[in-house]
Design a protein around this motif. Structure first.
Motif, PDB file in Angstrom:
ATOM      1  N   GLY A  74       0.671  -1.225   0.015  1.00 21.11           N
ATOM      2  CA  GLY A  74      -0.027   0.022  -0.124  1.00 21.11           C
ATOM      3  C   GLY A  74       0.773   1.237  -0.054  1.00 21.11           C
ATOM      4  N   ARG A  75       1.956   1.305  -0.345  1.00 24.94           N
ATOM      5  CA  ARG A  75       2.807   2.378  -0.457  1.00 24.94           C
ATOM      6  C   ARG A  75       3.146   2.902  -2.024  1.00 24.94           C
ATOM      7  NH1 ARG A  75       5.958   3.400   3.859  1.00 24.94           N
ATOM      8  NH2 ARG A  75       4.977   2.451   5.835  1.00 24.94           N
ATOM      9  N   GLY A  76       2.961   4.179  -2.027  1.00 21.99           N
ATOM     10  CA  GLY A  76       3.288   4.635  -3.711  1.00 21.99           C
ATOM     11  C   GLY A  76       4.402   5.155  -3.784  1.00 21.99           C
ATOM     12  N   CYS A  77       4.414   5.703  -5.154  1.00 16.43           N
ATOM     13  CA  CYS A  77       5.717   6.104  -5.557  1.00 16.43           C
ATOM     14  C   CYS A  77       5.575   6.640  -6.992  1.00 16.43           C
ATOM     15  CB  CYS A  77       7.021   5.153  -5.715  1.00 16.43           C
ATOM     16  SG  CYS A  77       8.386   6.189  -6.062  1.00 16.43           S
ATOM     17  N   VAL A  78       5.679   7.918  -7.323  1.00 12.65           N
ATOM     18  CA  VAL A  78       5.668   8.484  -8.742  1.00 12.65           C
ATOM     19  C   VAL A  78       6.577   8.413  -9.644  1.00 12.65           C
ATOM     20  CG1 VAL A  78       5.110  10.476  -9.940  1.00 12.65           C
ATOM     21  CG2 VAL A  78       4.082  10.500  -7.819  1.00 12.65           C
ATOM     22  N   LEU A  79       6.359   7.587 -10.760  1.00 12.56           N
ATOM     23  CA  LEU A  79       7.317   7.108 -11.694  1.00 12.56           C
ATOM     24  C   LEU A  79       7.713   8.200 -12.692  1.00 12.56           C
ATOM     25  CD1 LEU A  79       6.394   3.373 -12.398  1.00 12.56           C
ATOM     26  CD2 LEU A  79       8.574   4.066 -11.366  1.00 12.56           C
ATOM     27  N   SER A  80       6.377   8.855 -13.331  1.00 14.66           N
ATOM     28  CA  SER A  80       6.639   9.846 -14.337  1.00 14.66           C
ATOM     29  C   SER A  80       5.152  10.724 -14.347  1.00 14.66           C
ATOM     30  CB  SER A  80       6.588   9.151 -15.612  1.00 14.66           C
ATOM     31  OG  SER A  80       5.621   8.379 -15.940  1.00 14.66           O
ATOM     32  N   HIS A  81       5.612  11.883 -14.993  1.00 11.16           N
ATOM     33  CA  HIS A  81       4.154  12.850 -14.925  1.00 11.16           C
ATOM     34  C   HIS A  81       4.322  13.516 -16.340  1.00 11.16           C
ATOM     35  CE1 HIS A  81       6.774  16.568 -13.936  1.00 11.16           C
ATOM     36  NE2 HIS A  81       7.251  15.637 -13.148  1.00 11.16           N
ATOM     37  N   THR A  82       3.337  14.546 -16.733  1.00 13.35           N
ATOM     38  CA  THR A  82       3.422  14.961 -18.044  1.00 13.35           C
ATOM     39  C   THR A  82       3.825  16.510 -17.942  1.00 13.35           C
ATOM     40  OG1 THR A  82       1.017  15.766 -17.651  1.00 13.35           O
ATOM     41  CG2 THR A  82       1.527  13.562 -18.857  1.00 13.35           C
ATOM     42  N   ASP A  83       3.930  16.999 -16.805  1.00 10.66           N
ATOM     43  CA  ASP A  83       4.554  18.298 -16.945  1.00 10.66           C
ATOM     44  C   ASP A  83       5.726  18.948 -17.228  1.00 10.66           C
ATOM     45  OD1 ASP A  83       4.557  21.133 -16.192  1.00 10.66           O
ATOM     46  OD2 ASP A  83       4.525  20.849 -13.917  1.00 10.66           O
ATOM     47  N   ILE A  84       5.952  18.971 -18.258  1.00  2.43           N
ATOM     48  CA  ILE A  84       7.368  19.349 -18.782  1.00  2.43           C
ATOM     49  C   ILE A  84       7.909  20.764 -18.351  1.00  2.43           C
ATOM     50  CG2 ILE A  84       7.108  17.811 -20.709  1.00  2.43           C
ATOM     51  CD1 ILE A  84       6.784  20.379 -22.525  1.00  2.43           C
ATOM     52  N   SER A  85       7.000  21.489 -17.825  1.00  2.00           N
ATOM     53  CA  SER A  85       7.684  22.800 -17.263  1.00  2.00           C
ATOM     54  C   SER A  85       8.063  22.716 -15.869  1.00  2.00           C
ATOM     55  CB  SER A  85       6.298  23.785 -17.189  1.00  2.00           C
ATOM     56  OG  SER A  85       5.419  23.350 -16.228  1.00  2.00           O
ATOM     57  N   ASP A  86       7.880  21.705 -15.184  1.00  2.00           N
ATOM     58  CA  ASP A  86       8.354  21.154 -13.726  1.00  2.00           C
ATOM     59  C   ASP A  86       8.088  22.327 -12.863  1.00  2.00           C
ATOM     60  OD1 ASP A  86       9.597  18.739 -14.026  1.00  2.00           O
ATOM     61  OD2 ASP A  86      11.576  19.732 -14.851  1.00  2.00           O
ATOM     62  N   ASN A  87       6.510  22.599 -12.707  1.00  4.29           N
ATOM     63  CA  ASN A  87       6.051  23.538 -12.059  1.00  4.29           C
ATOM     64  C   ASN A  87       6.277  23.185 -10.595  1.00  4.29           C
ATOM     65  OD1 ASN A  87       3.767  25.053 -10.698  1.00  4.29           O
ATOM     66  ND2 ASN A  87       3.600  26.242 -12.564  1.00  4.29           N
TER      67      ASN A  87
END
Length: 491
Positions: free
Chosen positions: A84-97
């Motif tokens: 039940g642990r989570g980890c972000v692998l990737s995302h779509t925000d190329i601006s790195d806001n």
């Protein structure tokens, strides 16, 4: 602060089976998750989260963030573990806001994920996608389930080359000497263009893992060759493939190891052999061993008997999570783990290269070949990148000369077009190296100072993504690619 977070529809995952190696779906790739294989939005029930706890996460973000004037969508790929642990692998925000960074931190700290369950068993790791929307000074989030039919279809297109070496001038003088033949789902009976693994048996029959299936090719026709002793169900895939000295085919399917002796299929009980899967299956022709590389170390099959090599026998082994293993001509066993590379010599003494100053420190070997003089060639994976998310990492290939010295070749000091390589083969006829990549196509290196680079923009190779390679019995090179099967033959 930018007033809009970009949402990219283009998905760039390099594999589209339900169960895949650690891949990042979205353009901005993070490298802070421990992942090898995972299940892509599978299970019944699928992975998710506690609704009340996730609502509280959103409330906290809305309290802490200044969203004035901001609007837009961001997709996040989250890896959910069995615990039940989570980890972000990737995302779509190329601006790195900065808002994106805050969301990532919140998702990584969130502890109320619910793992996926398949056939009554909790999936070890599952990838799910979350869509976060900012509108009217408020942030909302929800799971976006993957439509596998659309997902697979979106990848059936050539991948153009990404050449990171901007200084080397590729003349490709030898390209004219090869005949390149491609088989795709458009010009043959190949059922799908997504080929990940390939082996060629003693009579010359080609075996391929094609998307979820298992296929043979006799040079004219592709045929389905899947095992017939286990119902596949909705989440069945094939992930590894090899042929041993007795012409037995070894296959890893969903949670099962199988063999095929050209008459019948055999399934091996995980309780008896100690594993229910493998990252890689490798035949060792000189010793008659078949290696199964997994989270349990190296499981060895020879003469009908099973044995294991892991940290219980060799405490200096960096990890039991082995992705590659092969013996050289001197009976030294080279091992690539997700925490480094090791070698067990002919006297059963181990060298852990994490404790050396060689080019293998900080690297995991992922394939290997040897020439007639005892020089060894390795593809490298930098398992602990200094710069998180760096695509062209400190990898490339390494050569261990017969005298024990090492040299690494990358885009900085050679004609390597890109540093992440998938396979290396030594061509005994031409005395050259063939190196495959998953972004820059095929590399030909003459072991002197001439590097050539073939891909879909300068040759008839249909894509720049090559999963792996193999020679047939006559020394003809075959490429398993994401755009079909390719043969590279000297004229």
């Amino acid at each position: 602060m930018m007033n809009k977070i970009k949402y990219l529809l283009l998905i760039t995952l390099a594999a589209c089976s339900l169960h895949v190696r650690a891949q990042n779906i979205f353009p901005v790739k993070l490298d802070n998750c421990s992942a090898s294989h995972f299940c892509l939005d599978c299970g019944n029930p699928k992975a998710g989260y506690d609704e009340a706890a996730f609502a509280a996460l959103l409330d906290k973000l809305n309290e802490e963030l200044n969203l004035t004037g901001m609007h837009g969508d961001v997709m996040f790929q989250v890896l959910v573990s069995a615990k039940g642990r989570g980890c972000v692998l990737s995302h779509t925000d190329i601006s790195d806001n900065p808002v994106t960074a805050k969301i990532i931190a919140a998702l990584n700290k969130f502890k109320k994920w619910t793992p996926a369950i398949s056939k009554g068993k909790i999936e070890e790791k599952t990838s799910i996608n979350l869509l976060f929307t900012i509108n009217d000074n408020k942030i909302t989030g929800q799971i976006q389930r993957v439509n596998m039919a659309d997902f697979r279809k979106s990848f059936d297109r050539p991948a153009d080359p990404e050449i990171y070496n901007k200084t080397y001038q590729y003349k490709n003088e030898n390209l004219k000497n090869y005949t390149i033949t491609s088989w795709t789902s458009g010009n043959s009976t190949l059922p799908n263009n997504m080929i990940d693994h390939i082996t060629i048996d003693k009579p010359g029959l080609i075996w391929l893992t094609v998307d979820d299936g298992l296929v043979t090719f006799d040079g004219k026709e592709f045929k389905n060759a899947e095992q017939n002793i286990t119902p596949k169900g909705k989440a069945f895939s094939y992930y590894a493939l090899a042929t041993d000295n007795q012409n037995v085919k070894w296959v890893y399917g969903t949670r099962n190891i199988y063999s095929y002796d050209n008459t019948k299929w055999t399934r091996y009980d995980a309780a008896e052999i100690g594993i229910d899967g493998a990252y890689n299956i490798i035949n060792n022709p000189t010793t008659g061993e078949v290696f199964f590389c997994s989270d349990e170390g190296i499981t060895i099959y020879k003469d009908g008997k099973w044995s294991n090599i892991n940290k219980s026998q060799f405490k200096d082994l960096s990890s039991n999570r082995v992705t590659f293993a092969r013996r050289d001509s001197k009976n030294r066993l080279w091992i690539g783990t997700f925490s480094g590379t090791a070698m067990i010599d002919e006297n059963n003494k181990m060298t852990n290269f994490e404790k050396t100053a060689t080019v293998l420190k900080g690297k995991c070997i992922t394939s290997m070949d040897e020439d007639e003089n005892g020089n060894l060639y390795f593809t490298l994976f930098e398992y602990d990148k200094g710069e998180k998310g760096k695509i062209n990492a400190d990898e490339g290939i390494a050569i261990r000369n017969a005298d024990g010295s090492f040299k690494q070749f990358t885009t900085d000091n050679s004609g390597m077009p890109f540093n992440h390589t998938t396979c290396v083969l030594y061509d005994k006829k031409e005395k050259v190296l063939w190196i495959s990549t998953d972004r820059a196509g095929l590399i030909r290196y003459d072991l002197k100072d001439n590097w050539e680079n073939y891909h879909n923009k300068n040759s008839t190779i249909p894509t720049s993504y090559i999963s792996t390679m193999v020679f047939d019995n006559n020394g003809v090179l075959y490429l398993a690619t994401r755009q079909g099967l390719v043969k590279v033959e000297r004229k």
